[in-house]
Write a protein that holds these residues in place. Sequence first.
Motif, PDB file in Angstrom:
ATOM      1  N   THR A 162     -17.380   1.127   1.051  1.00 13.04           N
ATOM      2  CA  THR A 162     -16.450   1.743   0.102  1.00 13.04           C
ATOM      3  C   THR A 162     -16.174   3.193   0.484  1.00 13.04           C
ATOM      4  N   THR A 163     -17.196   3.898   0.905  1.00 12.89           N
ATOM      5  CA  THR A 163     -17.035   5.290   1.322  1.00 12.89           C
ATOM      6  C   THR A 163     -16.149   5.374   2.563  1.00 12.89           C
ATOM      7  N   LEU A 164     -16.408   4.518   3.542  1.00 15.79           N
ATOM      8  CA  LEU A 164     -15.595   4.508   4.754  1.00 15.79           C
ATOM      9  C   LEU A 164     -14.145   4.132   4.424  1.00 15.79           C
ATOM     10  N   ALA A 165     -13.944   3.184   3.529  1.00 12.59           N
ATOM     11  CA  ALA A 165     -12.588   2.782   3.133  1.00 12.59           C
ATOM     12  C   ALA A 165     -11.832   3.964   2.530  1.00 12.59           C
ATOM     13  N   LYS A 166     -12.516   4.753   1.705  1.00  9.77           N
ATOM     14  CA  LYS A 166     -11.880   5.930   1.092  1.00  9.77           C
ATOM     15  C   LYS A 166     -11.500   6.945   2.164  1.00  9.77           C
ATOM     16  N   LEU A 167     -12.394   7.186   3.110  1.00  9.88           N
ATOM     17  CA  LEU A 167     -12.113   8.139   4.188  1.00  9.88           C
ATOM     18  C   LEU A 167     -10.932   7.675   5.032  1.00  9.88           C
ATOM     19  N   LEU A 168     -10.886   6.391   5.351  1.00 15.66           N
ATOM     20  CA  LEU A 168      -9.770   5.847   6.133  1.00 15.66           C
ATOM     21  C   LEU A 168      -8.463   5.914   5.340  1.00 15.66           C
ATOM     22  N   ALA A 169      -8.525   5.540   4.059  1.00 13.57           N
ATOM     23  CA  ALA A 169      -7.323   5.574   3.209  1.00 13.57           C
ATOM     24  C   ALA A 169      -6.770   6.989   3.116  1.00 13.57           C
ATOM     25  N   ASP A 170      -7.642   7.963   2.917  1.00 10.69           N
ATOM     26  CA  ASP A 170      -7.210   9.365   2.837  1.00 10.69           C
ATOM     27  C   ASP A 170      -6.549   9.806   4.139  1.00 10.69           C
ATOM     28  N   GLU A 171      -7.117   9.386   5.257  1.00 16.00           N
ATOM     29  CA  GLU A 171      -6.577   9.765   6.565  1.00 16.00           C
ATOM     30  C   GLU A 171      -5.213   9.113   6.797  1.00 16.00           C
ATOM     31  N   VAL A 172      -5.064   7.835   6.430  1.00 16.77           N
ATOM     32  CA  VAL A 172      -3.774   7.151   6.601  1.00 16.77           C
ATOM     33  C   VAL A 172      -2.724   7.789   5.685  1.00 16.77           C
ATOM     34  N   ARG A 173      -3.098   8.137   4.469  1.00 17.95           N
ATOM     35  CA  ARG A 173      -2.161   8.816   3.560  1.00 17.95           C
ATOM     36  C   ARG A 173      -1.668  10.134   4.158  1.00 17.95           C
ATOM     37  N   ALA A 174      -2.551  10.834   4.865  1.00 12.22           N
ATOM     38  CA  ALA A 174      -2.213  12.144   5.425  1.00 12.22           C
ATOM     39  C   ALA A 174      -1.249  12.047   6.610  1.00 12.22           C
ATOM     40  N   ILE A 175      -1.226  10.910   7.284  1.00  8.35           N
ATOM     41  CA  ILE A 175      -0.420  10.796   8.511  1.00  8.35           C
ATOM     42  C   ILE A 175       0.767   9.853   8.399  1.00  8.35           C
ATOM     43  N   SER A 176       0.885   9.129   7.269  1.00  5.41           N
ATOM     44  CA  SER A 176       1.940   8.118   7.201  1.00  5.41           C
ATOM     45  C   SER A 176       2.561   8.011   5.811  1.00  5.41           C
ATOM     46  N   PRO A 177       3.776   7.428   5.748  1.00  2.00           N
ATOM     47  CA  PRO A 177       4.428   7.190   4.462  1.00  2.00           C
ATOM     48  C   PRO A 177       4.071   5.830   3.851  1.00  2.00           C
ATOM     49  N   ILE A 178       3.226   5.055   4.513  1.00  2.00           N
ATOM     50  CA  ILE A 178       2.875   3.717   4.025  1.00  2.00           C
ATOM     51  C   ILE A 178       2.143   3.840   2.683  1.00  2.00           C
ATOM     52  N   PRO A 179       2.556   3.053   1.673  1.00  2.00           N
ATOM     53  CA  PRO A 179       1.820   3.058   0.412  1.00  2.00           C
ATOM     54  C   PRO A 179       0.392   2.543   0.633  1.00  2.00           C
ATOM     55  N   VAL A 180      -0.592   3.318   0.185  1.00  2.97           N
ATOM     56  CA  VAL A 180      -2.003   2.992   0.401  1.00  2.97           C
ATOM     57  C   VAL A 180      -2.710   2.877  -0.944  1.00  2.97           C
ATOM     58  N   GLU A 181      -3.498   1.803  -1.085  1.00  3.08           N
ATOM     59  CA  GLU A 181      -4.317   1.605  -2.274  1.00  3.08           C
ATOM     60  C   GLU A 181      -5.744   1.321  -1.829  1.00  3.08           C
ATOM     61  N   GLU A 182      -6.666   1.437  -2.795  1.00  2.00           N
ATOM     62  CA  GLU A 182      -8.074   1.177  -2.497  1.00  2.00           C
ATOM     63  C   GLU A 182      -8.676   0.279  -3.559  1.00  2.00           C
ATOM     64  N   VAL A 183      -9.600  -0.573  -3.145  1.00  2.00           N
ATOM     65  CA  VAL A 183     -10.344  -1.417  -4.057  1.00  2.00           C
ATOM     66  C   VAL A 183     -11.732  -1.634  -3.458  1.00  2.00           C
ATOM     67  N   GLU A 184     -12.708  -1.838  -4.312  1.00  2.00           N
ATOM     68  CA  GLU A 184     -14.071  -2.103  -3.842  1.00  2.00           C
ATOM     69  C   GLU A 184     -14.353  -3.594  -3.950  1.00  2.00           C
ATOM     70  N   VAL A 185     -14.966  -4.154  -2.914  1.00  2.15           N
ATOM     71  CA  VAL A 185     -15.410  -5.535  -2.940  1.00  2.15           C
ATOM     72  C   VAL A 185     -16.867  -5.510  -3.390  1.00  2.15           C
ATOM     73  N   LEU A 186     -17.108  -6.036  -4.573  1.00  5.74           N
ATOM     74  CA  LEU A 186     -18.442  -6.004  -5.153  1.00  5.74           C
ATOM     75  C   LEU A 186     -19.218  -7.262  -4.761  1.00  5.74           C
ATOM     76  N   LEU A 187     -20.359  -7.060  -4.110  1.00  7.55           N
ATOM     77  CA  LEU A 187     -21.249  -8.155  -3.756  1.00  7.55           C
ATOM     78  C   LEU A 187     -22.639  -7.598  -3.473  1.00  7.55           C
ATOM     79  N   ASP A 188     -23.613  -8.494  -3.466  1.00  8.20           N
ATOM     80  CA  ASP A 188     -24.994  -8.102  -3.172  1.00  8.20           C
ATOM     81  C   ASP A 188     -25.245  -8.357  -1.691  1.00  8.20           C
ATOM     82  N   LYS A 189     -25.297  -7.289  -0.892  1.00  5.42           N
ATOM     83  CA  LYS A 189     -25.457  -7.436   0.559  1.00  5.42           C
ATOM     84  C   LYS A 189     -26.777  -8.096   0.952  1.00  5.42           C
TER      85      LYS A 189
END
Length: 163
Positions: A41-68
């Motif tokens: 989830t942390t890595l997804a947020k970092l990637l989403a923030d980076e893609v938002r900063a460099i592109s006009p593509i609409p970006v959303e985030e969601v967490e996949v909840l499971l017991d690893k």
Amino acid sequence: MSEVLNHKQIGQKISRMAFEIYERNLNAAGVVFAGISGMGTTLAKLLADEVRAISPIPVEEVEVLLDKKAVSNSEVELSTSIHLSGKTIILVDDVLNTGKTLVYAMKPFLEHEIQKMEIAVLVNRSHGLFPVRPDYTGYELATTLSEHIRVDFSENQYSVHLD
């Protein structure tokens, strides 16, 4: 314990992965970063923030909840209800070991008419017990199954260690 990647190197890997995601999804109706509970989830947020900063593509985030620790017995669900039809899903985890967690994490997306699903991981250990291959990899690391990779996304001091 030895350091495999330091804060600066991880930042560079995330930036490169974000550019690759942008390049491969130029015409996407939207990209949803689906981070697997924990460091995914942390890595997804970092990637989403980076893609938002460099592109006009609409970006959303969601967490996949499971017991690893018990994925085969775990409920797998999304943290929030989100419109997924026609969008690219980037399933994100910190480390790809055998692929089992990623296979189970795909379950909530099977009920939707998504455009495509891709996988992003910071570290790929390349054990491949399940037929899962990442589309975006920060770092390839050959390890034995007994070795442990620890990813730390502590505030302003990211690191990857091999134990």
